[in-house]
Motif scaffolding. Structure first.
Motif, mmCIF file in Angstrom:
data_model
loop_
_atom_site.group_PDB
_atom_site.id
_atom_site.type_symbol
_atom_site.label_atom_id
_atom_site.label_comp_id
_atom_site.label_asym_id
_atom_site.label_seq_id
_atom_site.Cartn_x
_atom_site.Cartn_y
_atom_site.Cartn_z
ATOM 1 N N UNK A 140 0.844 -1.217 -0.045
ATOM 2 C CA UNK A 140 0.108 0.120 0.081
ATOM 3 C C UNK A 140 0.941 1.195 -0.079
ATOM 4 N N UNK A 141 1.970 1.165 0.652
ATOM 5 C CA UNK A 141 2.749 2.235 0.862
ATOM 6 C C UNK A 141 3.583 2.575 -0.631
ATOM 7 N N UNK A 142 3.990 1.644 -1.131
ATOM 8 C CA UNK A 142 4.515 1.677 -2.552
ATOM 9 C C UNK A 142 3.591 2.085 -3.614
ATOM 10 N N UNK A 143 2.346 1.523 -3.426
ATOM 11 C CA UNK A 143 1.294 2.011 -4.641
ATOM 12 C C UNK A 143 0.988 3.574 -4.118
ATOM 13 N N UNK A 144 0.876 3.803 -2.929
ATOM 14 C CA UNK A 144 0.569 5.236 -2.712
ATOM 15 C C UNK A 144 1.736 6.377 -3.219
ATOM 16 N N UNK A 145 2.686 5.865 -3.125
ATOM 17 C CA UNK A 145 4.090 6.652 -3.414
ATOM 18 C C UNK A 145 4.327 6.612 -4.901
ATOM 19 N N UNK A 146 4.490 5.573 -5.672
ATOM 20 C CA UNK A 146 4.528 5.661 -6.989
ATOM 21 C C UNK A 146 3.574 5.812 -7.682
ATOM 22 N N UNK A 147 2.128 5.290 -7.390
ATOM 23 C CA UNK A 147 1.031 5.436 -8.338
ATOM 24 C C UNK A 147 0.095 6.366 -8.002
ATOM 25 N N UNK A 148 0.401 6.903 -6.641
ATOM 26 C CA UNK A 148 -0.537 8.081 -6.179
ATOM 27 C C UNK A 148 -2.200 7.357 -6.024
ATOM 28 N N UNK A 149 -2.207 6.243 -5.631
ATOM 29 C CA UNK A 149 -3.361 5.347 -5.567
ATOM 30 C C UNK A 149 -3.415 4.993 -4.059
ATOM 31 N N UNK A 150 -4.611 5.157 -3.460
ATOM 32 C CA UNK A 150 -4.881 4.744 -2.325
ATOM 33 C C UNK A 150 -5.345 3.345 -1.876
ATOM 34 N N UNK A 151 -4.804 2.679 -1.044
ATOM 35 C CA UNK A 151 -5.198 1.407 -0.540
ATOM 36 C C UNK A 151 -5.578 1.446 0.779
#
Ligand code: FAD
Length: 430
Positions: A140-151
């Motif tokens: 979730x941290x990588x996805x928020x940081x790299x893809x600006x998408x919140x899980x």
């Protein structure tokens, strides 16, 4: 219990073109009438191309009418693995494409008024082990940081708001994912393609595709069970059913069986207890279970109960395996009657990635690895734009498309029992 696809009992499939003969030369011949082929046919026909869709069976007969109807974000491989394979920039574009693919389905459903119970109910991934849950926070941290998408990571003690099961170690929610009735969706896609002018020919198996120029025009001669057809371009959307008509593609696609049961209609309170937010749910194993409520409140429970594609034996065996799996997750449904069981064939590439582009001159899109409802629709559209001479953004075109190591595969997946055992072993140790 009926050995029958439940979704088809809710759907009226349109009939294809009834003429006995195939048309004269077409701009594009599309092989396969699932999400990929029909999405491509709709896009091409809307651009004025003369399109013939050739389907060996009936409209939507393949995985597109048989799946769980989970319209999922993300790809089968984890984000860190993707970044290590393709680098940051391309992975960011791939992730953006996976989000755009959900919008693509939503827009088609809306623009074509397809009555398929499409709803943005979100998906929930549940952890079968503590270390799987620990990995959710990192992802979730990588996805928020790299893809600006919140899980949203859901701890075990909060999980009861998401799922009426106590067997998991926590979960992760993506609110962007959706659910639909896939058979109604593929039926609507077929109607939309035909309304745009595409002709769909059922019971028309393509046996051979050969290069053949006509009057100085380069193109392809297709030999089919309904006679010959000449096409300027060919688009192959045959997924897990890819066969000898396109041998180069067949060698790169591994067909893997997946099976589904549905219960009888459940009381409203029980259905709400099982899935309070009506999520599309799947677990963290390689040999995973995926499940959801149907719009009429059945529990639909699927998994790779047998690795081999569907036949009478694998379907019957799967029903019992899946029923046991469902009761482990949800002891509350131990007395529920199983009304339907069926199977279908998924397409995996050797690197578990979607692939699209041109192979030996033929356009294709395959390799959805169980994430095909949205991605197949999207790739059908994007490759159709490419065929039309446009330059659509598509990060899956041009990535390496590996075949079997040492070329040890001719389309007959002799290694599936070994692969099945290997993945079971991995689920045990990792
Ligand atoms: C049981 C199951 C559950 C699944 N659940 C989900 C899910 O919940 N969410 C998700 O995103 N994905 C899911 N998937 C995957 C998804 O359904 C597929 O990725 C998607 O439907 C692929 O669409 P397609 O159009 O490429 O192929 P298909 O729908 O498989 O269509 C291919 C068509 O090509 C035809 N064909 C093949 N060869 C020829 C030939 N030579 N001539 C003419 N026609 C030919 C076949 O008859 C077939 O109709 C699931 C799949 C299965 C099997």
């Amino acid at each position: 219990m009926l050995e029958q696809n439940y979704w088809l009992t809710t759907t009226e499939m349109p009939a294809g073109n009834g003429t006995p003969e195939l048309p004269g030369p077409v701009d594009v011949a599309v092989i396969g009438s699932g999400f990929t082929g029909l999405s491509a046919a709709r896009t091409l026909a809307k651009r004025g191309a003369k399109v013939a869709v050739l389907e060996a069976e009936t409209i939507g007969w393949g995985a597109s009418s048989r799946n769980g109807g989970m319209v999922l974000t993300g790809l089968k491989l984890g984000v860190n693995k993707l970044i290590s394979m393709y680098g940051r920039e391309r992975t960011q574009r791939m992730y953006a494409a996976s989000l755009a693919s959900i919008d693509c389905v939503e827009q088609i459903v809306r623009n074509e008024s397809i009555d398929c119970d499409f709803a943005r109910c979100g998906h929930l991934e549940v952890a079968c082990k503590q270390k799987h849950f620990d990995d959710y926070a990192r992802q979730a941290e990588v996805i928020a940081r790299e893809f600006n998408h919140k899980l949203r990571v859901v701890r075990k003690n909060e999980l009861k708001d998401e799922i009426g099961s106590t067997v998991y170690y926590g979960g992760m929610v993506d609110e962007i994912s959706a659910g639909c009735n896939p058979a109604r969706y593929v039926a609507g896609l077929a109607r939309a393609a035909m309304k745009a002018g595409a002709q769909v020919f059922e019971h028309t198996r393509v046996n051979l595709v050969d290069r053949e120029s006509r009057n100085g025009d380069t193109g392809w001669q297709l030999s089919t069970s309904r006679g010959p057809l000449w096409a300027h371009e060919v688009f192959v959307g045959t997924s897990g059913y890819t066969g000898q008509a396109t041998p180069a593609l067949q060698k790169k696609v591994i067909p893997i069986g997946s099976f589904i049961i549905t219960t009888e209609i459940l009381p409203e309170a029980l259905a709400r207890e099982l899935s309070p937010r009506n999520r599309m749910i799947y677990d963290s194993k390689n040999y995973l279970y995926y499940y959801r409520l149907t719009p009429d409140r059945r529990m639909l429970f699927g998994g790779r109960a047998a690795f081999f594609p569907e036949n009478d034996r694998t379907i019957r065996r799967s029903a019992e395996i899946l029923r046991r799996g469902m009761i482990e997750v949800y002891p509350q449904v131990k007395d529920a009657r199983i009304d339907f069981v069926w199977g279908g064939t998924l397409d995996f590439a050797f690197d578990i990635m979607p692939h699209a582009g041109q192979l030996d001159g033929l356009y294709y899109a395959v390799g959805y690895a169980g994430h095909g409802v949205a991605m197949a629709t999207y790739q059908g559209q994007k490759i159709a734009e490419l065929v039309s001479g446009e330059k659509p953004e598509n990060p899956f075109v041009g990535i390496p498309f590996p075949g079997a190591p040492l070329g040890l595969y001719d389309g007959k997946p002799w290694f599936l029992p070994l692969a099945g055992a290997w993945y079971k072993f991995l689920d045990w140790v990792s």
